[in-house]
Design an enzyme around this catalytic site. Sequence first.
Site, short mmCIF file in Angstrom:
data_model
loop_
_atom_site.label_atom_id
_atom_site.label_comp_id
_atom_site.label_asym_id
_atom_site.label_seq_id
_atom_site.Cartn_x
_atom_site.Cartn_y
_atom_site.Cartn_z
N ARG A 165 -14.18 16.09 20.28
CA ARG A 165 -13.55 16.04 18.95
C ARG A 165 -14.36 15.19 17.97
NH1 ARG A 165 -7.13 15.59 20.61
NH2 ARG A 165 -6.92 17.76 21.30
N LYS A 210 6.61 30.30 30.94
CA LYS A 210 7.98 30.62 30.54
C LYS A 210 8.06 31.40 29.23
CE LYS A 210 10.14 26.61 32.79
NZ LYS A 210 11.01 25.42 32.57
N GLY A 234 -5.22 25.16 25.54
CA GLY A 234 -6.03 24.44 26.52
C GLY A 234 -6.42 25.25 27.74
N GLY A 266 -1.21 23.05 19.41
CA GLY A 266 0.12 23.33 18.86
C GLY A 266 0.08 24.02 17.52
#
Length: 394
Positions: A37, A195, A348, A371
């Site tokens: 990063r 999920k 990821g 996210g």
Amino acid sequence: MQFKKLSDLDLAGKRVFIRADMNVPQDDAGKITDDTRIRASVTGIKLALEKGAGVMVTSHLGRPIEGEFKPDDSLAPCAQRLSELLNMPVRLVQNWVDGGFDVKPGEVVVLENCRVNKGEKKNNEELAAKMAKLCDVYANDAFGTAHRAEATTHALAMAAPVACAGPLMAAELDAIGRALGNPKRPLVAIVAGSKVSTKLTILDSLADKVDQLIVGGGIANTFMAASGLPVGKSLMEADLVPEAKRIIEKMAARGAGVPIPTDVVVATEFKADAAATTKAAADVGADEMILDIGPDTAAALAAQLKVAGTIVWNGPVGVFEFEQFAGGTKAIAEAIANSEGFSIAGGGDTVAAIGKFGITDKVSYISTGGGAFLEFLEGKTLPAVDALMKRAEA
């Protein structure tokens, strides 16, 4: 999406405030274990320097308590690494919100962990107003935080004299806009994960846009159950079977589809040395769990990806960390690598799979957003992006 870009602005003699993402992992001694990063942030900093600006850069790091600075919260290791990468001195400035420091053209300073400042996470406008006085130009180059409305990502963008996107942010927005805003068709999305509940809104949103919605992992098991197939003791959310049926029907109503696996790779236990068996999807036993798609399914999906105009990929389709259950994800990765369509991937596990199967340079764009990438797929408005767009209109 319309927004100003740092690359298009005259920065000579200007004070440029860059909100970067230098939230890097560290070991117990505080040593940086992965500087990806920080290295990524260098592009925007060098751009501003080359245009004659004095550069201030800040970031969050870890989870500090506002107003309670601790040595572990410090960006000092990041400033040191940035100095090495830029091959020039980089000062670390503490207690910077009220000014009291200089940054001259050609200089770079790192402003201490922005999340230590009271009001940062609550997007405090008074805090942002103080920060705005420090700069002539604000650049958001931290797409990974674009889904959060915080003082350095949103309120400052609204308060600064000029607000723009840094090169990383601009590249993310251009790529995602190309993939979902006005895509070349067929548009194929791959959404996988453990999920349905964690990605239901993403699936629902994409069901209105894509031509094929490929599901994988535990999500695929729920869709298989919705199609009347046995899933044994696989990870599956029975309460969301009606939702899976609804999405299948929703897609079918507009001539699109959700490909359901015809064959799978199963095992009776989840572990690295579990014995793998390939069988028809209709033949999964009560004591078996599905850990990958089978070769016939993989070949069929690869054929769809071959002719896709645009591909959006989020999530491996099997337990690719175990070699005997990696075949499906490998086939998907290779198909994307060989596709002539525009491809964007994020998440990821997805990035890890891309690295494992050696196709990093074959994916058109790899999102660093995490996210933020997922929320964009959901169709949500990202606060930081919304602020940049509003400023571009002003």
